[in-house]
Design an enzyme around this catalytic site. Sequence first.
Site, short mmCIF file in Angstrom:
data_model
loop_
_atom_site.label_atom_id
_atom_site.label_comp_id
_atom_site.label_asym_id
_atom_site.label_seq_id
_atom_site.Cartn_x
_atom_site.Cartn_y
_atom_site.Cartn_z
N ARG A 130 0.84 -1.20 0.00
CA ARG A 130 0.00 0.00 0.00
C ARG A 130 0.87 1.25 0.00
O ARG A 130 1.95 1.27 0.57
CB ARG A 130 -0.92 0.02 1.22
CG ARG A 130 -2.11 -0.92 1.09
CD ARG A 130 -3.11 -0.70 2.21
NE ARG A 130 -4.29 -1.53 2.02
CZ ARG A 130 -4.41 -2.78 2.46
NH1 ARG A 130 -3.41 -3.33 3.12
NH2 ARG A 130 -5.52 -3.47 2.26
N LYS A 167 -2.03 -1.28 7.35
CA LYS A 167 -3.45 -1.03 7.58
C LYS A 167 -4.08 -2.16 8.41
O LYS A 167 -3.72 -3.33 8.25
CB LYS A 167 -4.17 -0.92 6.23
CG LYS A 167 -5.64 -0.55 6.33
CD LYS A 167 -6.25 -0.45 4.94
CE LYS A 167 -7.74 -0.14 5.04
NZ LYS A 167 -8.38 -0.07 3.70
N ARG A 223 -1.53 -1.90 -7.16
CA ARG A 223 -1.90 -2.91 -6.15
C ARG A 223 -3.00 -3.82 -6.69
O ARG A 223 -2.96 -5.04 -6.49
CB ARG A 223 -2.33 -2.24 -4.85
CG ARG A 223 -2.61 -3.24 -3.73
CD ARG A 223 -2.68 -2.54 -2.39
NE ARG A 223 -3.18 -3.42 -1.34
CZ ARG A 223 -2.44 -4.29 -0.66
NH1 ARG A 223 -1.17 -4.42 -0.94
NH2 ARG A 223 -2.97 -5.05 0.29
N HIS A 265 -3.85 -9.24 3.39
CA HIS A 265 -5.23 -9.07 3.85
C HIS A 265 -5.94 -10.42 3.81
O HIS A 265 -5.34 -11.44 3.46
CB HIS A 265 -6.00 -8.01 3.05
CG HIS A 265 -5.82 -8.09 1.57
ND1 HIS A 265 -6.11 -9.21 0.82
CD2 HIS A 265 -5.37 -7.18 0.69
CE1 HIS A 265 -5.86 -8.97 -0.45
NE2 HIS A 265 -5.40 -7.77 -0.56
N TYR A 274 -10.32 -6.82 -4.82
CA TYR A 274 -9.22 -6.68 -5.77
C TYR A 274 -9.30 -7.58 -7.00
O TYR A 274 -8.84 -7.20 -8.07
CB TYR A 274 -7.88 -6.95 -5.07
CG TYR A 274 -7.49 -5.91 -4.06
CD1 TYR A 274 -6.86 -4.73 -4.46
CD2 TYR A 274 -7.74 -6.09 -2.71
CE1 TYR A 274 -6.49 -3.77 -3.54
CE2 TYR A 274 -7.38 -5.13 -1.78
CZ TYR A 274 -6.76 -3.98 -2.20
OH TYR A 274 -6.40 -3.02 -1.28
#
Length: 314
Positions: A130, A167, A223, A265, A274
């Site tokens: 990120r 994150k 990303r 994640h 994504y």
Amino acid sequence: MRALFYKDGKLFTDNNFLNPVSDDNPAYEVLQHVKIPTHLTDVVVYEQTWEEALTRLIFVGSDSKGRRQYFYGKMHVQNRNAKRDRIFVRVYNVMKRINCFINKNIKKSSTDSNYQLAVFMLMETMFFIRFGKMKYLKENETVGLLTLKNKHIEISPDEIVIKFVGKDKVSHEFVVHKSNRLYKPLLKLTDDSSPEEFLFNKLSERKVYECIKQFGIRIKDLRTYGVNYTFLYNFWTNVKSISPLPSPKKLIALTIKQTAEVVGHTPSISKRAYMATTILEMVKDKNFLDVVSKTTFDEFLSIVVDHVKSSTDG
């Protein structure tokens, strides 16, 4: 859109559930078409007609871990999926130009801003980390690529380890072996004597945005591309190495799990936020597995890109 508070099939204008919404409110028509999961709490439904809801956010609720979950209309999801397909193809088409930029500037003797941009872009296209806005570092100590500090880099004779908390307080760890082309540039950029100094101390958000703009993409597009690229590489590797092969459904689930672990994640977020759905539909085909087993990864990637491109053109 006005937020209405949901409880036991009823809507209220306040979160104390004292002021009920009239039965003729269009939001009730929306509720007839959707099912709100029973495990969600603090559910908010947005006031709109069913026709409007097809292209918008419909409701939001908190899961058992307190995370807010967002549910959108069918057409919104379709448009979002089509956008991911276009992003995947667009980034693939400019990767050669990005690599040329990296190759040109990473050979510099100085560590000026262009050199740092080259290292930044190399790291981003390797790990798809990120971006790392300064405001997130200040607000909750969330670290991204731009906000990496020297203290996040651990150097040894054979490898460099990049460790940071990103994150949602997820811990990330990336290993750069001595044989990797990133090893020497990263070694050159790191200053052990200044642990609190930023690794990319000559860059800013504006400079990175200006750099990426020349390729006609956004930094977040890298990303999105990276998640799909990583999925495809893992999928190709699994087809080549696993015997006997599981069903396409199990193979996809395994590959999504592997991909999520790499990019940091959960598998559900990987798939929902994504993954290009055209790619997922493509690899579900049993006959496609025979094609994968007979190709190099570059050939496989080219086949997938052509398929996604034809889908977006259509």
